[in-house]
Design an enzyme around this catalytic site. Structure first.
Site, PDB file in Angstrom:
ATOM      1  N   LYS A 168       0.872  -1.188   0.000  1.00  9.95           N
ATOM      2  CA  LYS A 168       0.000   0.000   0.000  1.00  9.95           C
ATOM      3  C   LYS A 168       0.897   1.221   0.000  1.00  9.95           C
ATOM      4  CE  LYS A 168      -4.507   0.655   0.187  1.00  9.95           C
ATOM      5  NZ  LYS A 168      -5.488  -0.299  -0.373  1.00  9.95           N
TER       6      LYS A 168
HETATM    7  P1  NAD Z   1     -13.555   6.934  -2.987  1.00 12.90           P
HETATM    8  O1  NAD Z   1     -12.656   8.066  -2.705  1.00 12.90           O
HETATM    9  O2  NAD Z   1     -14.031   6.665  -4.378  1.00 12.90           O
HETATM   10  O3  NAD Z   1     -14.902   7.040  -2.088  1.00 12.90           O
HETATM   11  C1  NAD Z   1     -14.889   7.224  -0.728  1.00 12.90           C
HETATM   12  C2  NAD Z   1     -16.286   7.698  -0.341  1.00 12.90           C
HETATM   13  O4  NAD Z   1     -16.389   7.784   1.078  1.00 12.90           O
HETATM   14  C3  NAD Z   1     -16.636   9.072  -0.872  1.00 12.90           C
HETATM   15  O5  NAD Z   1     -18.020   9.112  -1.187  1.00 12.90           O
HETATM   16  C4  NAD Z   1     -16.337   9.993   0.326  1.00 12.90           C
HETATM   17  O6  NAD Z   1     -17.058  11.203   0.280  1.00 12.90           O
HETATM   18  C5  NAD Z   1     -16.825   9.097   1.435  1.00 12.90           C
HETATM   19  N1  NAD Z   1     -16.286   9.397   2.758  1.00 12.90           N
HETATM   20  C6  NAD Z   1     -15.033   9.753   3.114  1.00 12.90           C
HETATM   21  N2  NAD Z   1     -14.951   9.942   4.438  1.00 12.90           N
HETATM   22  C7  NAD Z   1     -16.189   9.694   4.919  1.00 12.90           C
HETATM   23  C8  NAD Z   1     -16.761   9.693   6.201  1.00 12.90           C
HETATM   24  N3  NAD Z   1     -16.043  10.019   7.280  1.00 12.90           N
HETATM   25  N4  NAD Z   1     -18.075   9.367   6.324  1.00 12.90           N
HETATM   26  C9  NAD Z   1     -18.822   9.018   5.240  1.00 12.90           C
HETATM   27  N5  NAD Z   1     -18.337   9.011   4.006  1.00 12.90           N
HETATM   28  C10 NAD Z   1     -17.045   9.342   3.847  1.00 12.90           C
HETATM   29  O7  NAD Z   1     -12.841   5.653  -2.362  1.00 12.90           O
HETATM   30  P2  NAD Z   1     -13.163   4.142  -2.663  1.00 12.90           P
HETATM   31  O8  NAD Z   1     -12.254   3.649  -3.734  1.00 12.90           O
HETATM   32  O9  NAD Z   1     -14.635   3.956  -2.803  1.00 12.90           O
HETATM   33  O10 NAD Z   1     -12.645   3.482  -1.302  1.00 12.90           O
HETATM   34  C11 NAD Z   1     -13.469   3.426  -0.144  1.00 12.90           C
HETATM   35  C12 NAD Z   1     -12.883   2.372   0.784  1.00 12.90           C
HETATM   36  O11 NAD Z   1     -12.842   1.115   0.118  1.00 12.90           O
HETATM   37  C13 NAD Z   1     -11.458   2.624   1.275  1.00 12.90           C
HETATM   38  O12 NAD Z   1     -11.327   2.096   2.580  1.00 12.90           O
HETATM   39  C14 NAD Z   1     -10.625   1.801   0.303  1.00 12.90           C
HETATM   40  O13 NAD Z   1      -9.368   1.432   0.862  1.00 12.90           O
HETATM   41  C15 NAD Z   1     -11.520   0.600   0.133  1.00 12.90           C
HETATM   42  N6  NAD Z   1     -11.292  -0.199  -1.064  1.00 12.90           N
HETATM   43  C16 NAD Z   1     -11.377   0.353  -2.301  1.00 12.90           C
HETATM   44  C17 NAD Z   1     -11.193  -0.470  -3.416  1.00 12.90           C
HETATM   45  C18 NAD Z   1     -11.360   0.052  -4.816  1.00 12.90           C
HETATM   46  O14 NAD Z   1     -11.264  -0.753  -5.748  1.00 12.90           O
HETATM   47  N7  NAD Z   1     -11.618   1.325  -5.011  1.00 12.90           N
HETATM   48  C19 NAD Z   1     -10.879  -1.823  -3.258  1.00 12.90           C
HETATM   49  C20 NAD Z   1     -10.811  -2.347  -1.963  1.00 12.90           C
HETATM   50  C21 NAD Z   1     -11.030  -1.518  -0.882  1.00 12.90           C
END
Ligand code: NAD
Length: 428
Positions: free
Chosen positions: A118
């Site tokens: 990461k």
């Molecule tokens: P992203 O930036 O596309 O979306 C994050 C979302 O969460 C946004 O809508 C943001 O406004 C919201 N957010 C942020 N802080 C917040 C809070 N305190 N309360 C409520 N909403 C909040 O990110 P993503 O890619 O969707 O990733 C989200 C999570 O999933 C992270 O933990 C990431 O590590 C994990 N993840 C992502 C992927 C991927 O393929 N994108 C894969 C595995 C895990």
């Protein structure tokens, strides 16, 4: 039973932040059930290596700013390391180390030939222009050049990074190598070797797991009232997939807060609104709730897909769901885990629930290496097979050992890496 107490490494180490200690505690909780040798337990409790960089950026107004950049590689036992790059003010060595460990377990659980990594830059991406983000990403990639590569470490998008970020990384790396190397990153645009269905894969995988958990619990997904925290890549797609399968999505939220409608939300309209306005802020066609309130609303299924540390010892007693599904990494603290287990609320853990992203990233890498591309249906079917196989193995371990799904997922994953590490041994 393996014990970690004899570790000669002085503690605390640089990455011993609360999040890394939580990842390590989860590992330690699973160890007695995994029945691995002390050598395996000791080796896998530490990331193999970490890189800290200072990344200079010329701002659009001509001033200079230096940002901290990180990359942590946890394990190379099963193959190259793999993991996202996030741009966030909270990025730190400890956060990257924790997330790198979880990536190792996630890849192993899905039987992908990778270890976990990461990285990221500590910055507020929303305060930077596209030109600034491009310069920052290219310089960061250049600093990372010696550590990444298709057989070494393969980055992917994470919070506040996207296909464009990966395109800049791929181009910067390829320019230094001298020819196009699409397989150095995943989550790229399709025009440069990205995979169809990669963007939707994590959210779709979350819902594949949710549906399987419902089947095992004797529930019909289409009868469930669901709440999704986070409306980005993972949460936004999960909400759409839940909606598409007939479930009623009664609340969603992003960083600006949440929206709630007992009868169900209009998910396509919310997507259109968020695309136009940049977030859900100002959407007033239903009740507004805070993110704290959202987690405590009565529902059947709660999908936490925003970020870490959302269900804590403080609010876990007020979660009213039959099932919690972790779309985000590390959204449930150890105290909350214990409280939910005590209250009989099962959690489909992050390393299983959100593994769809890295699984289709793996498909993307394989397609790039073979220069042969698959269609959407083929990828969706292959993903569903992988998710179902991992889910069933986790369920079987949970049954066999009478442990939570998180512990079962960790046990299944640790056993995969342990088998390989025992065979390879530790050099010299
Ligand atoms: P992203 O930036 O596309 O979306 C994050 C979302 O969460 C946004 O809508 C943001 O406004 C919201 N957010 C942020 N802080 C917040 C809070 N305190 N309360 C409520 N909403 C909040 O990110 P993503 O890619 O969707 O990733 C989200 C999570 O999933 C992270 O933990 C990431 O590590 C994990 N993840 C992502 C992927 C991927 O393929 N994108 C894969 C595995 C895990």
């Amino acid at each position: 039973m393996a014990s970690l107490e004899a570790s000669p490494l002085e503690r605390p180490l640089e990455w011993d932040t609360p999040l890394f200690l939580m990842a390590r505690a989860q590992f330690e909780q699973a160890l007695p059930h995994a029945e691995v040798s002390p050598m395996v337990a000791e080796r896998l409790s530490f990331p193999e290596r970490a890189l800290i960089m200072s990344v200079p950026l010329r701002r659009d107004d001509g001033t200079w700013q230096v940002f901290a950049g990180y990359r942590v590689q946890h394990s190379t036992v099963l193959g190259p390391t793999k993991g996202g790059i996030r741009y966030d003010p909270e990025v730190s060595l400890g956060e990257c180390a924790a997330l790198a460990c979880w990536m190792t377990w996630k890849c192993a659980l899905l039987r992908l030939p990778y270890g976990g990594a990461k990285g990221g830059i500590r910055c507020d991406a929303h305060a930077l222009s596209q030109h600034e983000l491009e310069r920052l990403t290219r310089r960061f990639t250049s600093e990372l050049f010696a550590a990444i590569g298709p057989q070494e470490d393969i980055p992917a998008p994470d919070m506040a990074t996207n296909e464009q970020t990966m395109a800049w990384m791929m181009d910067t790396y390829s320019t230094q190598i001298g020819y196009a190397v699409p397989e150095v990153v995943t989550g790229k645009p399709i025009s440069i070797g990205g995979s169809v269905f990669r963007r939707e894969a994590t959210g779709a995988g979350v819902v594949m797991c949710t549906e399987r958990a419902c089947e095992r619990m004797g529930l019909n997904l289409s009868d469930q009232r669901c709440i999704v925290q986070g409306f980005g890549n993972v949460g936004g797609v999960a909400a759409t997939e839940l909606n598409g399968r007939g479930a009623t999505v009664i609340a969603v939220s992003d960083v600006s807060g949440g929206v709630h409608a007992r009868g169900g939300l209009d998910i396509p309209e919310l997507h259109a609104y968020a695309a136009e306005h940049g977030s859900l802020a100002g959407y007033d066609r239903c009740e507004r709730v805070t993110n704290e309130e959202l987690l405590e609303l009565p529902c059947d299924i709660l999908v936490v897909a925003a970020r870490e540390d959302q269900i804590t010892g403080e609010n876990a007693g007020r979660v009213h769901a039959k099932l919690v599904v972790e779309g985000a990494n590390g959204p449930t603290t150890l105290e909350a885990d214990a409280i939910l287990a005590e209250r009989g609320i099962p959690i489909v853990p992050d390393i299983l629930a959100n593994a769809g992203g890295v699984t289709v990233s793996y498909f993307e890498w394989v397609q790039d290496l073979g220069r042969l591309f698959w269609d959407r249906d083929e990828i969706r079917i292959k993903l569903a097979d992988k998710m179902a196989d991992a889910f069933d193995r986790v369920w079987a371990v949970a049954d066999e050992k009478s442990v939570t799904f998180r512990q079962a997922a960790m046990v299944a994953a640790i056993r995969e890496v342990a088998g390989a590490l025992e065979s390879r041994g530790i050099y010299p």
